[in-house]
Design a protein around this motif. Structure first.
Motif, PDB file in Angstrom:
ATOM      1  N   ILE A 280      45.997  49.409  44.198  1.00  0.00           N
ATOM      2  CA  ILE A 280      46.097  48.318  45.159  1.00  0.00           C
ATOM      3  C   ILE A 280      45.573  47.036  44.526  1.00  0.00           C
ATOM      4  O   ILE A 280      44.491  47.029  43.931  1.00  0.00           O
ATOM      5  CB  ILE A 280      45.276  48.635  46.434  1.00  0.00           C
ATOM      6  N   SER A 281      46.312  45.927  44.666  1.00  0.00           N
ATOM      7  CA  SER A 281      45.894  44.661  44.058  1.00  0.00           C
ATOM      8  C   SER A 281      45.113  43.766  45.015  1.00  0.00           C
ATOM      9  O   SER A 281      44.504  42.789  44.581  1.00  0.00           O
ATOM     10  CB  SER A 281      47.124  43.895  43.563  1.00  0.00           C
ATOM     11  N   ASP A 282      45.174  44.084  46.323  1.00  0.00           N
ATOM     12  CA  ASP A 282      44.485  43.264  47.322  1.00  0.00           C
ATOM     13  C   ASP A 282      44.933  41.807  47.259  1.00  0.00           C
ATOM     14  O   ASP A 282      44.142  40.890  47.445  1.00  0.00           O
ATOM     15  CB  ASP A 282      42.963  43.366  47.143  1.00  0.00           C
ATOM     16  N   TYR A 283      46.241  41.608  47.005  1.00  0.00           N
ATOM     17  CA  TYR A 283      46.837  40.263  46.954  1.00  0.00           C
ATOM     18  C   TYR A 283      46.123  39.356  45.952  1.00  0.00           C
ATOM     19  O   TYR A 283      45.931  38.167  46.189  1.00  0.00           O
ATOM     20  CB  TYR A 283      46.860  39.634  48.342  1.00  0.00           C
ATOM     21  N   ARG A 284      45.767  39.932  44.805  1.00  0.00           N
ATOM     22  CA  ARG A 284      45.220  39.132  43.703  1.00  0.00           C
ATOM     23  C   ARG A 284      46.178  39.290  42.523  1.00  0.00           C
ATOM     24  O   ARG A 284      46.000  40.184  41.674  1.00  0.00           O
ATOM     25  CB  ARG A 284      43.807  39.595  43.364  1.00  0.00           C
ATOM     26  N   PRO A 285      47.202  38.436  42.457  1.00  0.00           N
ATOM     27  CA  PRO A 285      48.254  38.633  41.450  1.00  0.00           C
ATOM     28  C   PRO A 285      47.753  38.557  40.022  1.00  0.00           C
ATOM     29  O   PRO A 285      48.363  39.127  39.115  1.00  0.00           O
ATOM     30  CB  PRO A 285      49.250  37.505  41.756  1.00  0.00           C
ATOM     31  N   GLN A 286      46.629  37.877  39.800  1.00  0.00           N
ATOM     32  CA  GLN A 286      46.080  37.790  38.451  1.00  0.00           C
ATOM     33  C   GLN A 286      45.578  39.140  37.956  1.00  0.00           C
ATOM     34  O   GLN A 286      45.336  39.308  36.752  1.00  0.00           O
ATOM     35  CB  GLN A 286      44.955  36.747  38.406  1.00  0.00           C
ATOM     36  N   GLU A 287      45.418  40.113  38.866  1.00  0.00           N
ATOM     37  CA  GLU A 287      44.953  41.442  38.476  1.00  0.00           C
ATOM     38  C   GLU A 287      46.076  42.473  38.430  1.00  0.00           C
ATOM     39  O   GLU A 287      45.840  43.639  38.094  1.00  0.00           O
ATOM     40  CB  GLU A 287      43.859  41.906  39.446  1.00  0.00           C
ATOM     41  N   ASP A 288      47.298  42.067  38.774  1.00  0.00           N
ATOM     42  CA  ASP A 288      48.409  43.014  38.829  1.00  0.00           C
ATOM     43  C   ASP A 288      48.662  43.695  37.485  1.00  0.00           C
ATOM     44  O   ASP A 288      48.881  44.905  37.421  1.00  0.00           O
ATOM     45  CB  ASP A 288      49.695  42.301  39.279  1.00  0.00           C
ATOM     46  N   GLN A 289      48.665  42.915  36.414  1.00  0.00           N
ATOM     47  CA  GLN A 289      48.999  43.487  35.111  1.00  0.00           C
ATOM     48  C   GLN A 289      47.976  44.530  34.693  1.00  0.00           C
ATOM     49  O   GLN A 289      48.334  45.619  34.217  1.00  0.00           O
ATOM     50  CB  GLN A 289      49.111  42.387  34.056  1.00  0.00           C
TER      51      GLN A 289
ATOM     52  N   VAL B 146      56.752  48.553  41.761  1.00  0.00           N
ATOM     53  CA  VAL B 146      55.859  47.402  41.663  1.00  0.00           C
ATOM     54  C   VAL B 146      56.144  46.409  42.782  1.00  0.00           C
ATOM     55  O   VAL B 146      57.250  45.884  42.908  1.00  0.00           O
ATOM     56  CB  VAL B 146      56.002  46.701  40.298  1.00  0.00           C
ATOM     57  N   ALA B 147      55.116  46.174  43.602  1.00  0.00           N
ATOM     58  CA  ALA B 147      55.140  45.100  44.599  1.00  0.00           C
ATOM     59  C   ALA B 147      54.008  44.152  44.225  1.00  0.00           C
ATOM     60  O   ALA B 147      52.856  44.390  44.599  1.00  0.00           O
ATOM     61  CB  ALA B 147      54.946  45.643  46.010  1.00  0.00           C
ATOM     62  N   PRO B 148      54.284  43.121  43.446  1.00  0.00           N
ATOM     63  CA  PRO B 148      53.216  42.224  42.998  1.00  0.00           C
ATOM     64  C   PRO B 148      52.498  41.578  44.177  1.00  0.00           C
ATOM     65  O   PRO B 148      53.055  41.416  45.264  1.00  0.00           O
ATOM     66  CB  PRO B 148      53.966  41.173  42.167  1.00  0.00           C
ATOM     67  N   GLY B 149      51.247  41.185  43.927  1.00  0.00           N
ATOM     68  CA  GLY B 149      50.440  40.585  44.991  1.00  0.00           C
ATOM     69  C   GLY B 149      50.668  39.098  45.152  1.00  0.00           C
ATOM     70  O   GLY B 149      49.730  38.359  45.436  1.00  0.00           O
ATOM     71  N   TRP B 150      51.901  38.656  44.969  1.00  0.00           N
ATOM     72  CA  TRP B 150      52.215  37.234  45.100  1.00  0.00           C
ATOM     73  C   TRP B 150      51.942  36.752  46.517  1.00  0.00           C
ATOM     74  O   TRP B 150      52.220  37.439  47.498  1.00  0.00           O
ATOM     75  CB  TRP B 150      53.674  36.974  44.765  1.00  0.00           C
ATOM     76  N   GLN B 151      51.430  35.540  46.633  1.00  0.00           N
ATOM     77  CA  GLN B 151      51.208  34.926  47.935  1.00  0.00           C
ATOM     78  C   GLN B 151      51.876  33.564  48.063  1.00  0.00           C
ATOM     79  O   GLN B 151      52.230  33.151  49.163  1.00  0.00           O
ATOM     80  CB  GLN B 151      49.709  34.759  48.194  1.00  0.00           C
ATOM     81  N   HIS B 152      52.046  32.866  46.954  1.00  0.00           N
ATOM     82  CA  HIS B 152      52.537  31.497  46.990  1.00  0.00           C
ATOM     83  C   HIS B 152      53.809  31.360  46.153  1.00  0.00           C
ATOM     84  O   HIS B 152      54.045  32.156  45.239  1.00  0.00           O
ATOM     85  CB  HIS B 152      51.457  30.542  46.490  1.00  0.00           C
ATOM     86  N   PRO B 153      54.641  30.357  46.433  1.00  0.00           N
ATOM     87  CA  PRO B 153      55.921  30.213  45.720  1.00  0.00           C
ATOM     88  C   PRO B 153      55.779  30.159  44.204  1.00  0.00           C
ATOM     89  O   PRO B 153      56.663  30.608  43.481  1.00  0.00           O
ATOM     90  CB  PRO B 153      56.481  28.895  46.273  1.00  0.00           C
ATOM     91  N   GLY B 154      54.668  29.626  43.684  1.00  0.00           N
ATOM     92  CA  GLY B 154      54.507  29.535  42.239  1.00  0.00           C
ATOM     93  C   GLY B 154      54.004  30.798  41.576  1.00  0.00           C
ATOM     94  O   GLY B 154      53.987  30.881  40.333  1.00  0.00           O
ATOM     95  N   ASP B 155      53.629  31.796  42.356  1.00  0.00           N
ATOM     96  CA  ASP B 155      53.044  33.009  41.786  1.00  0.00           C
ATOM     97  C   ASP B 155      53.992  33.814  40.894  1.00  0.00           C
ATOM     98  O   ASP B 155      53.562  34.335  39.859  1.00  0.00           O
ATOM     99  CB  ASP B 155      52.496  33.902  42.896  1.00  0.00           C
ATOM    100  N   PRO B 156      55.283  33.965  41.250  1.00  0.00           N
ATOM    101  CA  PRO B 156      56.159  34.738  40.359  1.00  0.00           C
ATOM    102  C   PRO B 156      56.213  34.174  38.948  1.00  0.00           C
ATOM    103  O   PRO B 156      56.172  34.934  37.968  1.00  0.00           O
ATOM    104  CB  PRO B 156      57.526  34.666  41.054  1.00  0.00           C
TER     105      PRO B 156
END
Length: 368
Positions: free
Chosen positions: A114-123, A139-149
């Motif tokens: 689980i990433s807890d919506y912290r995309p910087q920890e996904d990898q 993989v469901a990345p923890g992206w929250q904002h348009p720039g996250d992908p």
């Protein structure tokens, strides 16, 4: 940094998966939490079907693959599937359940982080899934904002094993666009909601929505598209919704904006993302003298807890469980092939489940 509940759940599931079963008191000691916290976590995870609980102990679900890698052969693929999800609660609980069920049917073992919506920890979390033996990834990345992908997504395209994206739609032409993916068509779900409200005689419904997840972004863009399809104009700009418990003042400001729109005759119907916000909005509106559905016809988006409101909420229900199931089946098929074959983008349609909050006659089976 204090450990989140999602991270603790991840550790708890890992401990039970490794052991096959464990006493709740032992888990509390291993996790470094109180027995009360451990029992609460176990109850929540058991309620979502991720654990079996019997007489003070918990075990890995009986319909899942065994903790040790299953032997290949009749009725078992011997596969180990890794899954990265942003949360094990709310929306993604059903996605995980669907993946878990499909993996069990294939005789595969599903391991979860689980990433807890912290995309910087996904990898990092995904690399740990690979280190644990995952031969393919959901993989469901923890992206929250348009720039996250763009900021936190390119690494996914270079993963060394077959990968299926879950509930994420990357930019057309981006490296991630060439991956297999399974998603809900949120634009279709929003259109179902608006068309239903307009069919009940309302003008253009107002949107009140969050902006902190890919689903929220998709609901917002789908709202604009649905208005175009229906030949309508928004009665006013979308109202930004925020969690009441995290930002009570901003939540109150949003409710007051909706209240003013209703009392000013600007709108008689609204779509609210998500369920929790919608329930709290209805409660606060009642205190302000606005009744649902008499003064405002309302539809919620997600259908996690909408049916449990005092006035059961009509809701758009994305096919969360089916997303997990189809993604896992696609990955198992991909792993079983000798050649890569064409990539697939599978889009599943939400349903509209009609209840009391929109003022329409109750439809137990829901619209499709």
């Amino acid at each position: 940094m204090r450990e989140s509940a999602a991270e603790r759940h991840d550790r708890l599931l890992g401990l039970v998966r490794e052991r096959g079963s464990a006493r709740v008191s032992d888990l509390a000691s291993l996790l470094g939490v109180s027995p009360v916290t451990a029992r609460r976590d176990v109850e929540e995870l058991a309620g979502r079907g991720l654990l079996d609980r019997v007489h003070g102990s918990v075990s890995w679900p009986r319909d899942a693959a065994a903790p040790a890698a299953p032997a290949a052969g009749p009725g078992g693929s011997g596969l180990v599937i890794g899954m990265l999800a942003p949360s094990s609660t709310y929306y993604f609980a059903e996605v995980i359940r669907g993946a878990h069920e499909a993996a069990a049917r294939a005789g595969a073992r599903l391991i979860l982080r689980i990433s807890d919506y912290r995309p910087q920890e996904d990898q990092d979390r995904t690399e740990k899934l690979l280190a644990a033996g995952a031969e393919g990834l959901l993989v469901a990345p923890g992206w929250q904002h348009p720039g996250d992908p763009a900021a936190f997504g390119d690494w996914i395209a270079s993963l060394p094993v077959p990968t299926v994206l879950l509930e994420r739609t990357p930019a057309v032409g981006s490296p991630l666009d060439g991956l297999d993916r399974v998603c809900s068509d949120h634009a279709h779900g929003v259109l179902l909601a608006l068309r239903h409200l307009v069919g009940l005689g309302h003008g253009a419904p107002l949107l009140m929505a969050r902006a902190d997840s890919p689903t929220a972004v998709a609901v917002r863009s789908g709202y604009t598209e649905a208005l175009d399809v229906l030949g309508l104009r928004a009665p006013r700009e979308a109202i930004d919704s925020v969690p009441a418990e995290l930002a009570p003042d901003a939540f109150e400001e949003a409710v007051q904006a909706l209240h003013a729109a209703v009392r000013g005759g600007i709108a008689t119907a609204a779509l609210i993302h998500n369920d929790v916000d919608a329930i709290q909005v209805v409660q606060r509106l009642a205190e302000l003298g606005v009744r649902v559905p008499d003064d405002l016809a309302l539809i919620a988006y997600d259908d996690e807890v909408a049916a449990l409101a005092d006035t059961p909420l009509t809701a758009v229900a994305p096919p969360k469980r089916e997303v997990g199931q189809h993604a896992t089946e696609l990955l198992v098929e991909r792993l079983g092939r000798r050649t890569a074959g064409p990539r697939r983008h599978l889009t599943l349609l939400p349903q509209l489940r009609v209840r009391e909050s929109c003022g329409a006659p109750h439809a137990p089976t829901g619209e499709r």
